[in-house]
Structures are given as structure tokens and as C-alpha cells.
Design a protein around this motif. Structure first.
Motif, PDB file in Angstrom:
ATOM      1  N   HIS A 273       0.832  -1.195   0.000  1.00 49.55           N
ATOM      2  CA  HIS A 273       0.000   0.000   0.000  1.00 49.55           C
ATOM      3  C   HIS A 273       0.870   1.251   0.000  1.00 49.55           C
ATOM      4  CE1 HIS A 273       1.051  -0.240   4.282  1.00 49.55           C
ATOM      5  NE2 HIS A 273       0.738   1.040   4.372  1.00 49.55           N
ATOM      6  N   ARG A 274       2.188   1.054   0.042  1.00 45.62           N
ATOM      7  CA  ARG A 274       3.116   2.183   0.089  1.00 45.62           C
ATOM      8  C   ARG A 274       3.488   2.657  -1.324  1.00 45.62           C
ATOM      9  NH1 ARG A 274       4.962   3.479   4.922  1.00 45.62           N
ATOM     10  NH2 ARG A 274       4.846   1.996   6.648  1.00 45.62           N
ATOM     11  N   ASP A 275       4.004   3.877  -1.394  1.00 45.00           N
ATOM     12  CA  ASP A 275       4.503   4.432  -2.645  1.00 45.00           C
ATOM     13  C   ASP A 275       5.953   3.986  -2.803  1.00 45.00           C
ATOM     14  OD1 ASP A 275       5.396   5.909  -4.795  1.00 45.00           O
ATOM     15  OD2 ASP A 275       4.515   7.804  -4.117  1.00 45.00           O
ATOM     16  N   LEU A 276       6.157   2.868  -3.463  1.00 48.26           N
ATOM     17  CA  LEU A 276       7.503   2.316  -3.586  1.00 48.26           C
ATOM     18  C   LEU A 276       8.418   3.232  -4.389  1.00 48.26           C
ATOM     19  CD1 LEU A 276       7.160  -1.547  -4.095  1.00 48.26           C
ATOM     20  CD2 LEU A 276       7.505  -0.240  -2.002  1.00 48.26           C
ATOM     21  N   HIS A 277       7.863   3.919  -5.379  1.00 50.98           N
ATOM     22  CA  HIS A 277       8.704   4.823  -6.174  1.00 50.98           C
ATOM     23  C   HIS A 277       9.285   5.927  -5.293  1.00 50.98           C
ATOM     24  CE1 HIS A 277       9.591   8.092  -9.094  1.00 50.98           C
ATOM     25  NE2 HIS A 277      10.015   7.075  -9.832  1.00 50.98           N
ATOM     26  N   ALA A 278       8.463   6.472  -4.402  1.00 57.93           N
ATOM     27  CA  ALA A 278       8.949   7.498  -3.475  1.00 57.93           C
ATOM     28  C   ALA A 278       9.963   6.900  -2.507  1.00 57.93           C
ATOM     29  CB  ALA A 278       7.776   8.114  -2.714  1.00 57.93           C
ATOM     30  N   MET A 279       9.738   5.657  -2.098  1.00 57.92           N
ATOM     31  CA  MET A 279      10.689   4.996  -1.190  1.00 57.92           C
ATOM     32  C   MET A 279      12.032   4.769  -1.881  1.00 57.92           C
ATOM     33  SD  MET A 279       8.192   2.238   0.722  1.00 57.92           S
ATOM     34  CE  MET A 279       9.511   1.571   1.764  1.00 57.92           C
ATOM     35  N   VAL A 280      12.002   4.482  -3.174  1.00 57.72           N
ATOM     36  CA  VAL A 280      13.246   4.335  -3.929  1.00 57.72           C
ATOM     37  C   VAL A 280      13.998   5.661  -3.944  1.00 57.72           C
ATOM     38  CG1 VAL A 280      14.207   3.966  -6.236  1.00 57.72           C
ATOM     39  CG2 VAL A 280      12.458   2.415  -5.366  1.00 57.72           C
ATOM     40  N   GLN A 281      13.268   6.764  -4.175  1.00 54.73           N
ATOM     41  CA  GLN A 281      13.901   8.077  -4.179  1.00 54.73           C
ATOM     42  C   GLN A 281      14.487   8.415  -2.810  1.00 54.73           C
ATOM     43  OE1 GLN A 281      14.195   9.704  -7.116  1.00 54.73           O
ATOM     44  NE2 GLN A 281      13.144   7.896  -7.947  1.00 54.73           N
ATOM     45  N   ALA A 282      13.808   7.950  -1.753  1.00 60.31           N
ATOM     46  CA  ALA A 282      14.285   8.206  -0.387  1.00 60.31           C
ATOM     47  C   ALA A 282      15.315   7.181   0.060  1.00 60.31           C
ATOM     48  CB  ALA A 282      13.106   8.206   0.578  1.00 60.31           C
ATOM     49  N   GLU A 283      15.651   6.238  -0.822  1.00 55.28           N
ATOM     50  CA  GLU A 283      16.641   5.181  -0.568  1.00 55.28           C
ATOM     51  C   GLU A 283      16.240   4.276   0.593  1.00 55.28           C
ATOM     52  OE1 GLU A 283      20.501   6.954  -0.223  1.00 55.28           O
ATOM     53  OE2 GLU A 283      20.562   7.536  -2.331  1.00 55.28           O
ATOM     54  N   SER A 284      14.934   4.114   0.820  1.00 59.37           N
ATOM     55  CA  SER A 284      14.462   3.160   1.817  1.00 59.37           C
ATOM     56  C   SER A 284      13.964   1.872   1.155  1.00 59.37           C
ATOM     57  CB  SER A 284      13.349   3.775   2.672  1.00 59.37           C
ATOM     58  OG  SER A 284      12.260   4.190   1.862  1.00 59.37           O
ATOM     59  N   PHE A 285      14.001   1.850  -0.171  1.00 58.46           N
ATOM     60  CA  PHE A 285      13.695   0.620  -0.911  1.00 58.46           C
ATOM     61  C   PHE A 285      14.668   0.544  -2.079  1.00 58.46           C
ATOM     62  CE2 PHE A 285      11.438  -2.437  -3.509  1.00 58.46           C
ATOM     63  CZ  PHE A 285      10.826  -3.262  -2.559  1.00 58.46           C
ATOM     64  N   ARG A 286      15.251  -0.623  -2.257  1.00 66.31           N
ATOM     65  CA  ARG A 286      16.292  -0.792  -3.262  1.00 66.31           C
ATOM     66  C   ARG A 286      15.736  -0.600  -4.675  1.00 66.31           C
ATOM     67  NH1 ARG A 286      21.198  -3.278  -1.797  1.00 66.31           N
ATOM     68  NH2 ARG A 286      21.447  -3.725  -4.029  1.00 66.31           N
ATOM     69  N   ARG A 287      16.452   0.205  -5.445  1.00 66.62           N
ATOM     70  CA  ARG A 287      16.038   0.482  -6.820  1.00 66.62           C
ATOM     71  C   ARG A 287      16.063  -0.785  -7.674  1.00 66.62           C
ATOM     72  NH1 ARG A 287      15.779   5.228  -9.618  1.00 66.62           N
ATOM     73  NH2 ARG A 287      16.760   6.272  -7.838  1.00 66.62           N
ATOM     74  N   ASP A 288      17.102  -1.599  -7.520  1.00 67.76           N
ATOM     75  CA  ASP A 288      17.208  -2.813  -8.334  1.00 67.76           C
ATOM     76  C   ASP A 288      16.108  -3.811  -7.994  1.00 67.76           C
ATOM     77  OD1 ASP A 288      18.319  -3.192  -5.840  1.00 67.76           O
ATOM     78  OD2 ASP A 288      20.292  -3.827  -6.565  1.00 67.76           O
ATOM     79  N   LEU A 289      15.741  -3.918  -6.723  1.00 69.83           N
ATOM     80  CA  LEU A 289      14.652  -4.806  -6.337  1.00 69.83           C
ATOM     81  C   LEU A 289      13.319  -4.272  -6.859  1.00 69.83           C
ATOM     82  CD1 LEU A 289      13.547  -7.252  -4.840  1.00 69.83           C
ATOM     83  CD2 LEU A 289      13.466  -5.865  -2.754  1.00 69.83           C
ATOM     84  N   TYR A 290      13.162  -2.952  -6.825  1.00 68.43           N
ATOM     85  CA  TYR A 290      11.924  -2.326  -7.321  1.00 68.43           C
ATOM     86  C   TYR A 290      11.669  -2.698  -8.780  1.00 68.43           C
ATOM     87  CZ  TYR A 290       8.786   1.393  -8.942  1.00 68.43           C
ATOM     88  OH  TYR A 290       7.752   2.094  -9.518  1.00 68.43           O
ATOM     89  N   PHE A 291      12.691  -2.607  -9.606  1.00 62.85           N
ATOM     90  CA  PHE A 291      12.510  -2.932 -11.018  1.00 62.85           C
ATOM     91  C   PHE A 291      12.379  -4.434 -11.239  1.00 62.85           C
ATOM     92  CE2 PHE A 291      14.436   1.354 -11.513  1.00 62.85           C
ATOM     93  CZ  PHE A 291      13.378   1.920 -12.216  1.00 62.85           C
ATOM     94  N   ARG A 292      12.947  -5.224 -10.333  1.00 62.17           N
ATOM     95  CA  ARG A 292      12.823  -6.679 -10.452  1.00 62.17           C
ATOM     96  C   ARG A 292      11.388  -7.137 -10.196  1.00 62.17           C
ATOM     97  NH1 ARG A 292      15.333 -10.920 -12.675  1.00 62.17           N
ATOM     98  NH2 ARG A 292      17.326  -9.910 -12.178  1.00 62.17           N
ATOM     99  N   ILE A 293      10.699  -6.520  -9.228  1.00 62.78           N
ATOM    100  CA  ILE A 293       9.355  -6.964  -8.872  1.00 62.78           C
ATOM    101  C   ILE A 293       8.268  -6.214  -9.635  1.00 62.78           C
ATOM    102  CG2 ILE A 293      10.113  -7.608  -6.556  1.00 62.78           C
ATOM    103  CD1 ILE A 293       8.756  -5.084  -5.503  1.00 62.78           C
ATOM    104  N   ASN A 294       8.642  -5.108 -10.301  1.00 62.76           N
ATOM    105  CA  ASN A 294       7.655  -4.223 -10.908  1.00 62.76           C
ATOM    106  C   ASN A 294       7.561  -4.407 -12.420  1.00 62.76           C
ATOM    107  OD1 ASN A 294       5.693  -2.197 -10.874  1.00 62.76           O
ATOM    108  ND2 ASN A 294       7.191  -0.573 -11.213  1.00 62.76           N
ATOM    109  N   THR A 295       7.672  -5.636 -12.887  1.00 59.80           N
ATOM    110  CA  THR A 295       7.560  -5.882 -14.325  1.00 59.80           C
ATOM    111  C   THR A 295       6.189  -5.463 -14.841  1.00 59.80           C
ATOM    112  OG1 THR A 295       9.057  -7.767 -14.117  1.00 59.80           O
ATOM    113  CG2 THR A 295       7.733  -7.640 -16.129  1.00 59.80           C
ATOM    114  N   PHE A 296       5.143  -5.812 -14.094  1.00 61.43           N
ATOM    115  CA  PHE A 296       3.777  -5.499 -14.536  1.00 61.43           C
ATOM    116  C   PHE A 296       2.975  -5.019 -13.333  1.00 61.43           C
ATOM    117  CE2 PHE A 296      -0.517  -6.148 -16.083  1.00 61.43           C
ATOM    118  CZ  PHE A 296      -0.411  -5.848 -17.440  1.00 61.43           C
ATOM    119  N   PRO A 297       2.847  -3.697 -13.156  1.00 61.36           N
ATOM    120  CA  PRO A 297       2.085  -3.180 -12.012  1.00 61.36           C
ATOM    121  C   PRO A 297       0.576  -3.208 -12.280  1.00 61.36           C
ATOM    122  CG  PRO A 297       3.009  -1.362 -13.262  1.00 61.36           C
ATOM    123  CD  PRO A 297       3.493  -2.625 -13.931  1.00 61.36           C
ATOM    124  N   ILE A 298      -0.190  -3.547 -11.272  1.00 58.04           N
ATOM    125  CA  ILE A 298      -1.651  -3.505 -11.337  1.00 58.04           C
ATOM    126  C   ILE A 298      -2.149  -2.735 -10.118  1.00 58.04           C
ATOM    127  CG2 ILE A 298      -3.814  -4.813 -11.316  1.00 58.04           C
ATOM    128  CD1 ILE A 298      -2.381  -7.109 -12.639  1.00 58.04           C
TER     129      ILE A 298
END
Length: 439
Positions: A273-298
Motif C-alpha cells: 500500500h506504500r509508494d515504492l517509487h517514493a521509497m526508492v527516491q528516499a533510498e528506503s527501498f532498493r532500486r534494483d529490487l523495485y525494477f525486479r518486482i515491478n515488471t507489470f504493475p496492477i
């Protein structure tokens, strides 16, 4: 295309397991295969009838009635087109995935279309005791994406507010995929410690630590051949994100206390339910993991974005939580629910329905049963004098829904002549009221 070729096409389609019809460029049905007649046949002759008449009970083609028309899209593009429709079937209206393919003659001209139909078993357009339920545009848009991605092996990221049914969506993706016979394993990432994460996901060997008396299978291994659903992935600490990334990038894992690297075979679905893109910008979520799990967002729509579905969801939830079978919710109660803003989304609606079912002694759940234990009073669309009042800014679609609910609740506003006074056709009014499930 000659008649013998058409006959050969019809003969070929008759041997296929999926329902198919052949149509001309004028929307008229030429033939239907045996599978179609078994699934959708209603005892009436089909040749010569319009496809939109049979499937939608429309008087005009779908694109002229506010729906996407696969035949029109296929005619314009010259290729196959897929859409998701609500079709009339012998069982009532159902979600049906439609694929239209053009058939050309020797000169390359489109002369026929073959339409393939598949009933969507993972979602219901009517009240149901389990699974996804809905028929609003926002719900149908989400369902279309589910069907698009289901048969691939792409990683899916479900985004949306809490209580919007993300686990049900993940299960629907699994059930619509080629892995449907495999396991569906759900993992809640919230509150995961490093030790718990590794032992739960990867399992451990006997003697790996004090108390490890036997080898334990991890959830990654349990999901082999099926789907691994990681819920609330936004809550995963950075240290654990590294371990998950390694699992996804290498396709291997090692049990706690083990030495062998073991291969994995699962389809990944995650949710937050979180804004992962914002978390990536804040470096609280790994950018490489974000793109690995975000192949197809719904995106799973919030309940206020699909208010048309509230009465349908309320009836479905009553079936799921009520211990007494056959009870119903009054029209006044459904209208009250439709005008309410649910900050907790479907989860909050479920709680409210369950409370009301415990308060009601009779066969009907009324508005009073809902309001007695409601957490807060919603913004009222009707004043004490019965006038239609709105004291907050609302999306136009929701304003229309509340207004129609108010009209239906007022005895002086009968159906006769109402469409003309509203400046719309009777058919349009009927469809809007039916979507509200008030008529």
C-alpha cells in the motif's frame, strides 16, 4: 471467400474446445461452433442475428452503446483484438474475454471475423460467496490487466490502499495462469526479522540452530510450480531486500544451515500500500529490487473509485459472513452504503456487514442495523428534510451515483418520465440504476 471455404472454416471451428462464432462485417452471426452452443446457446437460432443483440441485448453495435467493440477495433487495425465484456449468458451476466480475428479472402479483403469467447471464472459480476466480485469500470479495467498478465511468468506488483483485496487479486492471477494446479503460497512481509525471514522463506536443515530437530521446508520450496505472494513488501527492511533480490536474480536459494544451492520454480506476485517509487527516491527501498518486482504493475482501486460495486459487494460479503443463509439487505440500506466513504475499503465494508448480520434478528438487514455500530457517520447526501445535499467535493461519477440513489429512495420520483426529466434515454437510466442494483 467462397461458401465451400466458409463451410470448411465452420467445420474446423466445430472441433475446437473453446466457444467461437463467425460473423460478417455487418455484425451478423454466420455460424457458431458446438462449444459456443453448449456454453452460451439459449435455444434460439443464431445465424442472421447481430452479435451485439445476442451478447449485450443492445439495439446498436457496442461502440455506439459506450462499450469497446472488438469487431470494430479488429476492422480498423486489420489484426486480432481482445476486450473484456459483460455478456448475457444462460447463467446471467458474466465477465467474458473476447478475442476477434479477421478472416481474409484470396484478395486480402476482410470478409469474416472469428470471435473466441472465454468466461472469466476468476471474477463474478453477480453476488458470490468467494473470489473477486465487481462490474464497475474501475474493476473491469483491473480485471483486464489480470487476464493480460496471468499466462506470462512476469513478476506482478499490486498497488493500492489497504483493504482493497490485493490477496484476492493475487490468487485470481494464479488461478488464471498455467500454474493454477500448483500451490499458492502467501507471505506477510510486515514485521519480518532477518532470522524469521530466512527460516520461513528458505527453510532450514536439521541442527541449523537450537531447536531445529528436523529439516524444515521453506515457503520458496513450498511454492514450487505455483505462485509466491509477498504481501506488504514495502515493509521489508533493506537487509532483507538484499536477500530477496539475490533469490530473484540467481533463481537459487540455500536453506539455513545448508551448503547446497537449490533452484526455484515459482511465479512472483508482490503487493504494497506504500509508494515504492517514493521509497526508492528516499533510498528506503532498493532500486534494483523495485525494477525486479515491478515488471507489470496492477493498481487495485479504492472502494470510492468503484462505488457502483458497493451494493454487489455488500450482498457478496453477507453471503460470506452471515451464519443464517438467505438473508438480504434492504434497498434503503444498500443506498446508505453506496453514499458512504469507506476509508478501510472492502475490509471496512465487510466489518460493517458482519456487525449488522449479528444485530439483525429477521430476514432483512436494514439501515438501522448498519448505522447502530458504524465507526463514524458518513457525509450525508440527504438533509433531515429529505433534500439532496452534498457538503464536500466529490468525483462527478460518485455524485451521479448518490443522486440516483436519492431519487430511487424518494417515492415522489417514480421511474415513469424520470429519464426524460433527467435528459437521458430510458435505456441509459435503466443501465445506471441496474449498475447501482437499486432497481
Amino acid at each position: 471467400m467462397t461458401d465451400p471455404v466458409l463451410s470448411e472454416l465452420i467445420s474446423f471451428l466445430d472441433g475446437l474446445p473453446e466457444p467461437r462464432i463467425v460473423m460478417g462485417t455487418d455484425y451478423r452471426i454466420v455460424a457458431a461452433n458446438a462449444a459456443y452452443m453448449r456454453e452460451f446457446g439459449v435455444g434460439k437460432a443464431l445465424p442472421g442475428r447481430f452479435c451485439y443483440e445476442v451478447s449485450h441485448h443492445f439495439d446498436v453495435p457496442c461502440d455506439q452503446a459506450g462499450e469497446s467493440c472488438p469487431l470494430r477495433l479488429s476492422m480498423e487495425s486489420g489484426g486480432a483484438q481482445r476486450v473484456l465484456h459483460l455478456h448475457h449468458t444462460p447463467r446471467g451476466e458474466e465477465h467474458v474475454a473476447v478475442e476477434t480475428t479477421p478472416i481474409r479472402d484470396a484478395l486480402g479483403r476482410i470478409v469474416y471475423f472469428v470471435e473466441t469467447m472465454r468466461v472469466v471464472r476468476q471474477a463474478s459480476s453477480r453476488a458470490a460467496a468467494q473470489g473477486l466480485v465487481g462490474r464497475s469500470p474501475a474493476f473491469v479495467g483491473m480485471l483486464e490487466k489480470i487476464l493480460r498478465v496471468a499466462n506470462s511468468n512476469a513478476a506482478v506488483l499490486l498497488l493500492g490502499e489497504t483493504g482493497t483485496g490485493k490477496e484476492l487479486v493475487a490468487r485470481a492471477i494464479h488461478e488464471a495462469s498455467v500454474r493454477e494446479d500448483g500451490p499458492f503460497v502467501a507471505v506477510d512481509c510486515a514485521g519480518m526479522t532477518e532470522t524469521l525471514f530466512e527460516s520461513e522463506l528458505f527453510g532450514y536443515e536439521k541442527g541449523a540452530f537450537t531447536g531445529a530437530m528436523t529439516r524444515k521446508q521453506g515457503l520458496v520450496e513450498a511454492a514450487s510450480g505455483g505462485t509466491l505472494f509477498l504481501d506488504e513488501i514495502g515493509e521489508l527492511p533493506l537487509a532483507l531486500q538484499v536477500k530477496l533480490l539475490r533469490l530473484l536474480e540467481t533463481g537459487t536459494y540455500r536453506r539455513v544451515g545448508g551448503v547446497d544451492w537449490l533452484p526455484v520454480d515459482f511465479r512472483l506476485v508482490t503487493a504494497t500500500h506504500r509508494d515504492l517509487h517514493a521509497m526508492v527516491q528516499a533510498e528506503s527501498f532498493r532500486r534494483d529490487l523495485y525494477f525486479r518486482i515491478n515488471t507489470f504493475p496492477i493498481r487495485t482501486p479504492a472502494l470510492h473509485e468503484r462505488s457502483d460495486d458497493i451494493p454487489l459487494l455488500a450482498e457478496s460479503l453477507l453471503e460470506r459472513v452471515d451464519r443464517r443463509a438467505g438473508r438480504r439487505i434492504s434497498a434503503e440500506a444498500l443506498a446508505w452504503l453506496s453514499g458512504r466513504r469507506f476509508s478501510g475499503n472492502i475490509r471496512e465494508l465487510r466489518n460493517l456487514i458482519e456487525r449488522a448480520s449479528l444485530l439483525a434478528d429477521g430476514d432483512v438487514i436494514d439501515r438501522s442495523h448498519l448505522t447502530e455500530l458504524a465507526d463514524e457517520q458518513p457525509t450525508q447526501a440527504v438533509s433531515a428534510e429529505g433534500d439532496f445535499v452534498v457538503d464536500e467535493v466529490l468525483p462527478l461519477a460518485e455524485l451521479e451515483r448518490r443522486y440516483l440513489a436519492w431519487l430511487k429512495s424518494r417515492p415522489e420520483h417514480g421511474t415513469a418520465g424520470l429519464a426524460e426529466r433527467l435528459g437521458i434515454s430510458q435505456r441509459t437510466l435503466y443501465r445506471k440504476v441496474r449498475a447501482l442494483r437499486l432497481g
